[in-house]
Write an enzyme that holds these catalytic residues in place. Structure first.
Site, PDB file in Angstrom:
ATOM      1  N   ALA A 259     -16.827  12.152  -5.961  1.00 56.01           N
ATOM      2  CA  ALA A 259     -16.225  13.228  -5.167  1.00 56.01           C
ATOM      3  C   ALA A 259     -15.577  14.303  -6.044  1.00 56.01           C
ATOM      4  O   ALA A 259     -15.617  15.485  -5.714  1.00 56.01           O
ATOM      5  CB  ALA A 259     -15.178  12.637  -4.217  1.00 56.01           C
TER       6      ALA A 259
ATOM      7  N   CYS B  41       7.358   2.400  16.443  1.00 55.66           N
ATOM      8  CA  CYS B  41       8.220   1.409  17.077  1.00 55.66           C
ATOM      9  C   CYS B  41       7.470   0.722  18.217  1.00 55.66           C
ATOM     10  O   CYS B  41       7.020   1.383  19.162  1.00 55.66           O
ATOM     11  CB  CYS B  41       9.493   2.067  17.603  1.00 55.66           C
ATOM     12  SG  CYS B  41      10.575   0.860  18.415  1.00 55.66           S
TER      13      CYS B  41
ATOM     14  N   THR C 280     -17.259   8.396   2.748  1.00 57.08           N
ATOM     15  CA  THR C 280     -17.087   7.388   3.797  1.00 57.08           C
ATOM     16  C   THR C 280     -18.390   6.602   3.966  1.00 57.08           C
ATOM     17  O   THR C 280     -19.478   7.158   3.833  1.00 57.08           O
ATOM     18  CB  THR C 280     -16.595   8.009   5.118  1.00 57.08           C
ATOM     19  OG1 THR C 280     -16.547   7.019   6.133  1.00 57.08           O
ATOM     20  CG2 THR C 280     -17.448   9.163   5.579  1.00 57.08           C
TER      21      THR C 280
ATOM     22  N   GLN D 157      -9.947   9.689   7.655  1.00 57.45           N
ATOM     23  CA  GLN D 157      -9.745   8.290   8.056  1.00 57.45           C
ATOM     24  C   GLN D 157      -8.709   7.639   7.152  1.00 57.45           C
ATOM     25  O   GLN D 157      -8.298   6.510   7.383  1.00 57.45           O
ATOM     26  CB  GLN D 157     -11.056   7.512   7.912  1.00 57.45           C
ATOM     27  CG  GLN D 157     -12.175   8.025   8.775  1.00 57.45           C
ATOM     28  CD  GLN D 157     -13.486   7.354   8.388  1.00 57.45           C
ATOM     29  OE1 GLN D 157     -13.828   6.293   8.918  1.00 57.45           O
ATOM     30  NE2 GLN D 157     -14.212   7.936   7.469  1.00 57.45           N
TER      31      GLN D 157
ATOM     32  N   CYS E 285      14.674   0.744  14.467  1.00 56.69           N
ATOM     33  CA  CYS E 285      14.033   2.021  14.805  1.00 56.69           C
ATOM     34  C   CYS E 285      15.117   3.103  14.853  1.00 56.69           C
ATOM     35  O   CYS E 285      16.146   2.913  15.511  1.00 56.69           O
ATOM     36  CB  CYS E 285      13.354   1.895  16.171  1.00 56.69           C
ATOM     37  SG  CYS E 285      12.806   3.481  16.859  1.00 56.69           S
TER      38      CYS E 285
ATOM     39  N   VAL F  32      -5.319   6.672   5.176  1.00 55.93           N
ATOM     40  CA  VAL F  32      -3.929   6.497   5.568  1.00 55.93           C
ATOM     41  C   VAL F  32      -2.993   6.893   4.429  1.00 55.93           C
ATOM     42  O   VAL F  32      -1.777   6.837   4.572  1.00 55.93           O
ATOM     43  CB  VAL F  32      -3.673   5.057   6.053  1.00 55.93           C
ATOM     44  CG1 VAL F  32      -4.458   4.795   7.332  1.00 55.93           C
ATOM     45  CG2 VAL F  32      -4.061   4.010   4.993  1.00 55.93           C
TER      46      VAL F  32
ATOM     47  N   ARG G 213       0.853  -1.212   0.000  1.00 58.51           N
ATOM     48  CA  ARG G 213       0.000   0.000   0.000  1.00 58.51           C
ATOM     49  C   ARG G 213       0.883   1.256   0.000  1.00 58.51           C
ATOM     50  O   ARG G 213       0.620   2.233  -0.679  1.00 58.51           O
ATOM     51  CB  ARG G 213      -0.898   0.044   1.239  1.00 58.51           C
ATOM     52  CG  ARG G 213      -1.782  -1.165   1.512  1.00 58.51           C
ATOM     53  CD  ARG G 213      -3.019  -1.179   0.651  1.00 58.51           C
ATOM     54  NE  ARG G 213      -2.718  -1.599  -0.693  1.00 58.51           N
ATOM     55  CZ  ARG G 213      -2.407  -2.859  -1.077  1.00 58.51           C
ATOM     56  NH1 ARG G 213      -2.362  -3.835  -0.201  1.00 58.51           N
ATOM     57  NH2 ARG G 213      -2.153  -3.151  -2.338  1.00 58.51           N
TER      58      ARG G 213
ATOM     59  N   HIS H 164      -6.639   7.717  11.683  1.00 60.41           N
ATOM     60  CA  HIS H 164      -6.304   6.282  11.609  1.00 60.41           C
ATOM     61  C   HIS H 164      -4.850   6.036  11.254  1.00 60.41           C
ATOM     62  O   HIS H 164      -4.504   4.943  10.797  1.00 60.41           O
ATOM     63  CB  HIS H 164      -7.212   5.573  10.593  1.00 60.41           C
ATOM     64  CG  HIS H 164      -8.633   5.448  11.063  1.00 60.41           C
ATOM     65  ND1 HIS H 164      -9.682   5.135  10.229  1.00 60.41           N
ATOM     66  CD2 HIS H 164      -9.175   5.604  12.291  1.00 60.41           C
ATOM     67  CE1 HIS H 164     -10.808   5.092  10.933  1.00 60.41           C
ATOM     68  NE2 HIS H 164     -10.528   5.381  12.187  1.00 60.41           N
TER      69      HIS H 164
ATOM     70  N   LEU I 255     -20.693   8.814  -2.989  1.00 56.45           N
ATOM     71  CA  LEU I 255     -21.099   8.243  -4.272  1.00 56.45           C
ATOM     72  C   LEU I 255     -22.534   7.718  -4.223  1.00 56.45           C
ATOM     73  O   LEU I 255     -23.343   7.999  -5.102  1.00 56.45           O
ATOM     74  CB  LEU I 255     -20.134   7.108  -4.650  1.00 56.45           C
ATOM     75  CG  LEU I 255     -20.277   6.524  -6.053  1.00 56.45           C
ATOM     76  CD1 LEU I 255     -20.036   7.581  -7.122  1.00 56.45           C
ATOM     77  CD2 LEU I 255     -19.288   5.371  -6.229  1.00 56.45           C
TER      78      LEU I 255
HETATM   79  P1  NAD Z   1     -15.164   2.524   2.881  1.00 55.02           P
HETATM   80  O1  NAD Z   1     -14.406   1.806   1.823  1.00 55.02           O
HETATM   81  O2  NAD Z   1     -15.837   1.737   3.928  1.00 55.02           O
HETATM   82  O3  NAD Z   1     -16.260   3.431   2.159  1.00 55.02           O
HETATM   83  C1  NAD Z   1     -15.947   4.214   1.052  1.00 55.02           C
HETATM   84  C2  NAD Z   1     -17.141   5.080   0.708  1.00 55.02           C
HETATM   85  O4  NAD Z   1     -16.775   5.902  -0.376  1.00 55.02           O
HETATM   86  C3  NAD Z   1     -18.387   4.287   0.274  1.00 55.02           C
HETATM   87  O5  NAD Z   1     -19.510   4.826   0.950  1.00 55.02           O
HETATM   88  C4  NAD Z   1     -18.481   4.566  -1.227  1.00 55.02           C
HETATM   89  O6  NAD Z   1     -19.821   4.684  -1.666  1.00 55.02           O
HETATM   90  C5  NAD Z   1     -17.801   5.918  -1.333  1.00 55.02           C
HETATM   91  N1  NAD Z   1     -17.167   6.166  -2.628  1.00 55.02           N
HETATM   92  C6  NAD Z   1     -16.541   5.289  -3.453  1.00 55.02           C
HETATM   93  N2  NAD Z   1     -16.089   5.930  -4.544  1.00 55.02           N
HETATM   94  C7  NAD Z   1     -16.420   7.234  -4.385  1.00 55.02           C
HETATM   95  C8  NAD Z   1     -16.235   8.398  -5.180  1.00 55.02           C
HETATM   96  N3  NAD Z   1     -15.600   8.347  -6.362  1.00 55.02           N
HETATM   97  N4  NAD Z   1     -16.702   9.576  -4.724  1.00 55.02           N
HETATM   98  C9  NAD Z   1     -17.356   9.649  -3.538  1.00 55.02           C
HETATM   99  N5  NAD Z   1     -17.580   8.587  -2.751  1.00 55.02           N
HETATM  100  C10 NAD Z   1     -17.104   7.394  -3.175  1.00 55.02           C
HETATM  101  O7  NAD Z   1     -14.181   3.592   3.489  1.00 55.02           O
HETATM  102  P2  NAD Z   1     -14.171   4.347   4.867  1.00 55.02           P
HETATM  103  O8  NAD Z   1     -15.555   4.714   5.267  1.00 55.02           O
HETATM  104  O9  NAD Z   1     -13.145   5.402   4.764  1.00 55.02           O
HETATM  105  O10 NAD Z   1     -13.691   3.165   5.860  1.00 55.02           O
HETATM  106  C11 NAD Z   1     -12.638   3.153   6.373  1.00 55.02           C
HETATM  107  C12 NAD Z   1     -11.329   2.542   6.569  1.00 55.02           C
HETATM  108  O11 NAD Z   1     -10.586   2.150   5.421  1.00 55.02           O
HETATM  109  C13 NAD Z   1     -10.517   3.636   7.197  1.00 55.02           C
HETATM  110  O12 NAD Z   1     -10.171   3.177   8.453  1.00 55.02           O
HETATM  111  C14 NAD Z   1      -9.266   3.816   6.334  1.00 55.02           C
HETATM  112  O13 NAD Z   1      -8.118   3.928   7.147  1.00 55.02           O
HETATM  113  C15 NAD Z   1      -9.211   2.568   5.517  1.00 55.02           C
HETATM  114  N6  NAD Z   1      -8.779   2.766   4.107  1.00 55.02           N
HETATM  115  C16 NAD Z   1      -8.103   3.873   3.712  1.00 55.02           C
HETATM  116  C17 NAD Z   1      -7.766   4.052   2.370  1.00 55.02           C
HETATM  117  C18 NAD Z   1      -7.002   5.274   1.958  1.00 55.02           C
HETATM  118  O14 NAD Z   1      -6.187   5.772   2.757  1.00 55.02           O
HETATM  119  N7  NAD Z   1      -7.224   5.817   0.761  1.00 55.02           N
HETATM  120  C19 NAD Z   1      -8.149   3.114   1.422  1.00 55.02           C
HETATM  121  C20 NAD Z   1      -8.838   1.977   1.865  1.00 55.02           C
HETATM  122  C21 NAD Z   1      -9.155   1.807   3.208  1.00 55.02           C
END
Ligand code: NAD
Length: 235
Positions: A218, A116, A175, A90, A135, A92, A58, A108, A201
């Site tokens: 978005a 570490c 989210t 949220q 570390c 990362v 990642r 998160h 979305l």
């Molecule tokens: P989730 O995957 O549970 O939900 C993603 C949401 O985004 C969904 O509701 C979906 O409908 C919506 N979505 C998808 N494509 C979209 C777009 N183009 N425009 C607008 N909305 C769109 O994600 P979450 O709610 O952030 O759940 C969280 C966990 O996943 C977090 O703890 C995070 O750390 C981790 N995570 C992070 C990443 C990253 O850093 N990019 C990626 C995957 C997971």
């Protein structure tokens, strides 16, 4: 209502159009893995090689993605909004900071940070962790991803709670409303008397909690909303 103070929560959906897969794909898996196999302290104890390899991949993938129009619009809002603003992510990934957002908290954790397990120090980190590097602070070869896994305490909760309690507008972007405590922020904002807006979305589990929900990608919704905020100071 005049808006002065804004709290924005973002999730994986804001980075989807940059090419970063969301948490739960259509198959219910995160990049082919069950969440319980890669995102819990138990998983790390059980199979550290798998978990380090997963986050190393990642972290490496961040080099091939760029901030999109939604990240850039939020950075513009951060730069131009004259009142209080806090962006809580949220995510990362590092796309908000690369877009230029400054008033930003990663609740998160961050892929580009190593924690570490021996001394507790967090260190900026862009390479691999799977080959047990020492570390930089205590030299113990016990670095892990600086990611808040399920069952661990999210970062910055006091500052986030204070900002939500004082905000006039709470906006949730991309989210699913499935991961707590972030999924509960809309209720905290409502309790504080703030207006609430969802940009996602599709309708999410939390949609009924918001005063207003707008659905679409978005990269379209966020720039349009930011333009409106900067022009009219109301959403
Ligand atoms: P989730 O995957 O549970 O939900 C993603 C949401 O985004 C969904 O509701 C979906 O409908 C919506 N979505 C998808 N494509 C979209 C777009 N183009 N425009 C607008 N909305 C769109 O994600 P979450 O709610 O952030 O759940 C969280 C966990 O996943 C977090 O703890 C995070 O750390 C981790 N995570 C992070 C990443 C990253 O850093 N990019 C990626 C995957 C997971």
């Amino acid at each position: 209502m005049t808006i002065r103070s804004i709290v924005i929560l973002t999730g994986a959906g804001i980075s989807a159009e940059s090419g970063v897969p969301t948490f739960r794909g259509p198959d219910g898996l995160w990049e082919g893995h069950r969440v319980e196999d890669v995102a819990t302290p138990q998983a790390f104890r059980r199979d550290p090689v798998l978990v380090q390899r997963f986050y190393d991949a990642r972290r490496a993938a961040l080099r091939n993605v760029m901030p999109n129009a939604a990240h850039l619009a939020l950075a513009r809002l951060d730069a131009e909004w004259p009142g209080e603003l806090l962006l809580v992510t949220q995510n990362v990934d590092d796309l908000h900071e690369r877009a230029g957002s400054r008033r930003l908290l990663h609740m998160h954790g961050e892929l580009n940070s190593a924690l570490c397990a021996a001394c507790g120090a967090a260190t900026p980190w862009t390479g691999d962790l799977g080959d047990h590097p020492p570390c930089p602070r205590c030299a113990a070869p016990r670095l892990r991803p600086d990611i808040v896994w399920f069952g661990e305490m999210p970062y910055h909760m006091d500052r986030i709670g204070d900002a939500i309690a004082a905000c006039d507008l709470f906006v949730s972007i991309g989210t699913s409303g499935a991961v707590y405590p972030a999924a509960g922020f809309v209720e905290w904002a409502r309790d504080a008397g703030a207006s609430t807006l969802e940009l996602n979305l599709d309708p999410s589990a939390g949609t009924p909690m918001f005063d207003e929900a707008r659905h679409g990608p978005a990269t379209q919704l966020v720039p349009a909303w930011v333009e409106m905020m900067l022009r009219a100071r109301s959403y």
